[in-house]
Scaffold this motif. Structure first.
Motif, PDB file in Angstrom:
ATOM      1  N   GLY A  40      17.732  53.546 -39.244  1.00  0.00           N
ATOM      2  CA  GLY A  40      18.567  53.947 -38.119  1.00  0.00           C
ATOM      3  C   GLY A  40      19.175  55.312 -38.376  1.00  0.00           C
ATOM      4  O   GLY A  40      18.807  55.970 -39.341  1.00  0.00           O
ATOM      5  N   PRO A  41      20.099  55.752 -37.550  1.00  0.00           N
ATOM      6  CA  PRO A  41      20.722  55.008 -36.462  1.00  0.00           C
ATOM      7  C   PRO A  41      19.841  54.938 -35.219  1.00  0.00           C
ATOM      8  O   PRO A  41      18.807  55.594 -35.138  1.00  0.00           O
ATOM      9  N   LEU A  42      20.296  54.126 -34.257  1.00  0.00           N
ATOM     10  CA  LEU A  42      19.636  54.074 -32.964  1.00  0.00           C
ATOM     11  C   LEU A  42      19.797  55.424 -32.275  1.00  0.00           C
ATOM     12  O   LEU A  42      20.790  56.130 -32.498  1.00  0.00           O
ATOM     13  N   SER A  43      18.849  55.789 -31.436  1.00  0.00           N
ATOM     14  CA  SER A  43      18.881  57.109 -30.797  1.00  0.00           C
ATOM     15  C   SER A  43      19.577  57.091 -29.437  1.00  0.00           C
ATOM     16  O   SER A  43      19.286  57.928 -28.573  1.00  0.00           O
ATOM     17  N   ILE A  44      20.503  56.164 -29.249  1.00  0.00           N
ATOM     18  CA  ILE A  44      21.293  56.081 -28.018  1.00  0.00           C
ATOM     19  C   ILE A  44      22.619  55.430 -28.379  1.00  0.00           C
ATOM     20  O   ILE A  44      22.673  54.574 -29.270  1.00  0.00           O
ATOM     21  N   PRO A  45      23.745  55.846 -27.760  1.00  0.00           N
ATOM     22  CA  PRO A  45      25.047  55.267 -28.125  1.00  0.00           C
ATOM     23  C   PRO A  45      25.114  53.764 -27.917  1.00  0.00           C
ATOM     24  O   PRO A  45      24.311  53.170 -27.205  1.00  0.00           O
ATOM     25  N   TRP A  52      22.480  48.437 -32.858  1.00  0.00           N
ATOM     26  CA  TRP A  52      23.559  48.629 -31.885  1.00  0.00           C
ATOM     27  C   TRP A  52      24.874  48.964 -32.579  1.00  0.00           C
ATOM     28  O   TRP A  52      25.687  49.720 -32.054  1.00  0.00           O
ATOM     29  N   ASP A  53      25.075  48.402 -33.766  1.00  0.00           N
ATOM     30  CA  ASP A  53      26.303  48.675 -34.519  1.00  0.00           C
ATOM     31  C   ASP A  53      26.271  50.017 -35.242  1.00  0.00           C
ATOM     32  O   ASP A  53      27.273  50.423 -35.836  1.00  0.00           O
ATOM     33  N   SER A  54      25.118  50.701 -35.219  1.00  0.00           N
ATOM     34  CA  SER A  54      25.044  51.977 -35.939  1.00  0.00           C
ATOM     35  C   SER A  54      25.851  53.075 -35.250  1.00  0.00           C
ATOM     36  O   SER A  54      26.115  54.118 -35.833  1.00  0.00           O
ATOM     37  N   TRP A  55      26.228  52.835 -33.998  1.00  0.00           N
ATOM     38  CA  TRP A  55      27.132  53.735 -33.283  1.00  0.00           C
ATOM     39  C   TRP A  55      28.476  53.037 -33.093  1.00  0.00           C
ATOM     40  O   TRP A  55      28.538  51.935 -32.560  1.00  0.00           O
ATOM     41  N   ALA A 109      19.577  51.094 -23.376  1.00  0.00           N
ATOM     42  CA  ALA A 109      19.437  51.952 -22.196  1.00  0.00           C
ATOM     43  C   ALA A 109      19.695  51.161 -20.917  1.00  0.00           C
ATOM     44  O   ALA A 109      20.402  51.622 -20.006  1.00  0.00           O
ATOM     45  N   LEU A 110      19.137  49.946 -20.823  1.00  0.00           N
ATOM     46  CA  LEU A 110      19.351  49.114 -19.641  1.00  0.00           C
ATOM     47  C   LEU A 110      20.818  48.717 -19.500  1.00  0.00           C
ATOM     48  O   LEU A 110      21.341  48.628 -18.377  1.00  0.00           O
ATOM     49  N   ASP A 111      21.487  48.489 -20.616  1.00  0.00           N
ATOM     50  CA  ASP A 111      22.907  48.143 -20.542  1.00  0.00           C
ATOM     51  C   ASP A 111      23.722  49.323 -20.026  1.00  0.00           C
ATOM     52  O   ASP A 111      24.656  49.146 -19.242  1.00  0.00           O
ATOM     53  N   HIS A 112      23.364  50.533 -20.452  1.00  0.00           N
ATOM     54  CA  HIS A 112      24.031  51.719 -19.913  1.00  0.00           C
ATOM     55  C   HIS A 112      23.707  51.903 -18.430  1.00  0.00           C
ATOM     56  O   HIS A 112      24.611  52.171 -17.619  1.00  0.00           O
ATOM     57  N   LEU A 113      22.439  51.765 -18.060  1.00  0.00           N
ATOM     58  CA  LEU A 113      22.037  51.970 -16.667  1.00  0.00           C
ATOM     59  C   LEU A 113      22.686  50.965 -15.721  1.00  0.00           C
ATOM     60  O   LEU A 113      22.983  51.282 -14.574  1.00  0.00           O
ATOM     61  N   SER A 114      22.895  49.748 -16.201  1.00  0.00           N
ATOM     62  CA  SER A 114      23.455  48.687 -15.349  1.00  0.00           C
ATOM     63  C   SER A 114      24.966  48.589 -15.441  1.00  0.00           C
ATOM     64  O   SER A 114      25.570  47.764 -14.745  1.00  0.00           O
ATOM     65  N   GLY A 115      25.594  49.378 -16.290  1.00  0.00           N
ATOM     66  CA  GLY A 115      27.040  49.280 -16.457  1.00  0.00           C
ATOM     67  C   GLY A 115      27.464  48.049 -17.229  1.00  0.00           C
ATOM     68  O   GLY A 115      28.545  47.502 -16.994  1.00  0.00           O
ATOM     69  N   GLY A 116      26.624  47.594 -18.167  1.00  0.00           N
ATOM     70  CA  GLY A 116      26.990  46.465 -19.016  1.00  0.00           C
ATOM     71  C   GLY A 116      26.622  45.114 -18.439  1.00  0.00           C
ATOM     72  O   GLY A 116      27.413  44.168 -18.496  1.00  0.00           O
ATOM     73  N   ARG A 117      25.387  44.992 -17.917  1.00  0.00           N
ATOM     74  CA  ARG A 117      24.993  43.725 -17.273  1.00  0.00           C
ATOM     75  C   ARG A 117      23.716  43.130 -17.848  1.00  0.00           C
ATOM     76  O   ARG A 117      23.128  42.233 -17.258  1.00  0.00           O
ATOM     77  N   ALA A 127      12.288  49.685 -30.853  1.00  0.00           N
ATOM     78  CA  ALA A 127      11.955  49.986 -29.456  1.00  0.00           C
ATOM     79  C   ALA A 127      12.718  49.075 -28.497  1.00  0.00           C
ATOM     80  O   ALA A 127      13.235  49.519 -27.467  1.00  0.00           O
ATOM     81  N   VAL A 128      12.816  47.798 -28.842  1.00  0.00           N
ATOM     82  CA  VAL A 128      13.515  46.847 -27.972  1.00  0.00           C
ATOM     83  C   VAL A 128      15.015  47.123 -27.959  1.00  0.00           C
ATOM     84  O   VAL A 128      15.649  47.088 -26.896  1.00  0.00           O
ATOM     85  N   ALA A 129      15.598  47.392 -29.118  1.00  0.00           N
ATOM     86  CA  ALA A 129      17.032  47.688 -29.178  1.00  0.00           C
ATOM     87  C   ALA A 129      17.356  48.914 -28.326  1.00  0.00           C
ATOM     88  O   ALA A 129      18.385  48.953 -27.630  1.00  0.00           O
ATOM     89  N   ARG A 130      16.490  49.915 -28.371  1.00  0.00           N
ATOM     90  CA  ARG A 130      16.706  51.116 -27.560  1.00  0.00           C
ATOM     91  C   ARG A 130      16.570  50.790 -26.072  1.00  0.00           C
ATOM     92  O   ARG A 130      17.398  51.218 -25.253  1.00  0.00           O
ATOM     93  N   GLN A 131      15.535  50.045 -25.685  1.00  0.00           N
ATOM     94  CA  GLN A 131      15.351  49.682 -24.278  1.00  0.00           C
ATOM     95  C   GLN A 131      16.543  48.898 -23.745  1.00  0.00           C
ATOM     96  O   GLN A 131      17.043  49.168 -22.646  1.00  0.00           O
TER      97      GLN A 131
END
Length: 430
Positions: A203-208, A166-169, A115-123, A108-112
């Protein structure tokens, strides 16, 4: 030794109305707004305007005894939800929060975080913390309380699982091939089958994969712990003297897994136009601290009720107390005085002086390789941040020690950290 090349890094933590005990009682504190998102928007935008590297939401553990004193409770809003909101009102500054690995599951944390890294553009940044030991008492069901060694073991496994997810993608796994009808290149998305002492995760994680590969990871290191943190991208370090800071820095940098780690010394600055004014402000803040709150803080810290001991007599023979007092250079204080000082510094360096003196002090620590930068725990918010960015940041910029513009868009770029290698997983996922 010549002048050190490069520029230092700056991070600021946010916890309620500030880091000085009793800060919520200060007339300049915006105490009524601590659950208002606009309060945090303003802080994040102020820090970004000054080109700081990172704003960290400090959801610090507050023990039962300290909470029972009625003290201001720190961060009232759930940090991950608030991070998403802050990402929408900022563009460049890094955004981080802590995760209690003792009670939450890594998928759950890895997915959150992804998602936040995608939403923030890597921040995005995160601190894996095992310290919220009272959380299981507040839940129905969930994991039992663990020993310290079990919590540390669980944290290490948690961090490992998150990295594997995260490495699963692989990079480029999303191809969106309309003609072939393939959105994902399945050859670049990998199964994982983790079976450890604390977690069983498929896994894999459900987000790239996140834009940063892995969100930046933060660690802490206190002089009282006298240990080196496990590999992290940033270490918030508390060392009372430059000699001890430089010694810690040199030993950490010798580790093969810490070549790129940035060490940020934690400091609480109390500033004035003159030294006398700064000392007056420090004295005013000290008067806001409740002595009983100090004893409650020490009781939580050492897992022993200290309220029954003499406040003016010698320190009680509590395991670890006298050793900690000696390490912090606070010998000779009564229990009452120690409680008040513990609330004031909480293991960190308190700097009392002018903005120019603070800039000179930071330059000296940076040039002597005591630190790669500084982690600010400001005594009162929002005024302490306004004061720092308005007076100290320009002084650092005039010395050529701090950026005037961001040169990248991700937190890893701000910190000059490499992208983590995408570790390949076996076909079977082990």
């Amino acid at each position: 030794m010549g002048k050190r090349k490069g520029r230092l890094h700056l991070a600021v933590s946010v916890q309620g109305a500030g880091y000085h005990s009793g800060s919520w009682r200060h007339p300049e504190a915006e105490t009524e707004k601590l659950h208002d998102p606009a309060y945090f928007y303003k802080l994040a935008q102020t820090a970004e305007h000054a080109k700081l590297d990172l704003l960290f939401l400090d959801h610090a553990f507050v023990g039962d005894r300290l909470r029972s004193t009625g003290s201001e409770p720190g961060l009232l809003l759930e940090p991950f939800t608030l991070l998403g909101a802050l990402a929408s009102v900022t563009e460049r500054i890094g955004l981080g929060a802590a995760v209690s690995t003792s009670v939450i599951e890594p998928f759950a944390v890895a997915r959150q975080l992804a998602a936040l890294d995608h939403l923030s553009g890597g921040r995005t940044a995160w601190l894996a913390s095992e310290t919220d030991i009272l959380e299981p008492r507040r839940r129905l069901g969930g994991p039992p309380e663990l020993s310290r060694e079990e919590r540390l073991e669980r944290k290490r496994e948690f961090v490992e699982v998150a990295a594997r997810l995260w490495d699963s993608w692989e990079e480029g796994a999303v191809i969106a091939d309309r003609e072939q009808g393939r959105y994902i290149d399945s050859g670049k998305v990998h199964v994982i089958q983790h079976a450890g002492n604390h977690f069983r995760v498929r896994g894999p994680l459900s987000i790239p994969r996140p834009p940063q590969g892995h969100p930046v990871r933060i660690g802490r290191s206190s002089i009282l712990e006298n240990t080196f943190p496990d590999p992290a991208d940033i270490v918030f370090s508390s060392r009372p003297s430059l000699g001890e800071a430089a010694d810690f820095y040199a030993k950490l940098k010798k580790r093969s897994d810490a070549n790129h780690t940035k060490v940020l010394t934690t400091v609480t600055p109390i500033l004035g136009a003159t030294e006398a004014e700064a000392r007056r402000k420090a004295a005013e803040l000290r008067e806001l601290a409740d002595p009983q709150e100090g004893l409650a803080f020490l009781s939580d810290l050492f897992h022993t009720d200290l309220t029954g001991y003499s406040e003016s007599g010698p320190l009680p023979a509590i395991p670890g107390l006298r050793e900690a007092v000696k390490a912090a250079g606070l010998e000779g204080l009564s229990l009452r005085e120690l409680g008040r000082r513990a609330l004031e510094v909480k293991g960190n360096r308190v700097f009392i002086g002018t903005p120019e003196q603070l800039a000179d002090w930071m330059e000296a620590w940076y040039d002597a390789y005591g630190s790669d930068g500084f982690h600010l725990e400001l005594p009162v918010l929002p005024g302490g941040l306004d004061e720092f960015v308005g007076q100290v940041v320009p002084a650092l910029q005039s010395k050529g020690l701090f950026r005037t513009e961001y040169s990248g868009s991700t937190l890893r770029e701000h910190l000059e950290l490499p992208l983590p290698v995408n570790v390949r997983i076996s076909k079977e996922g082990y």
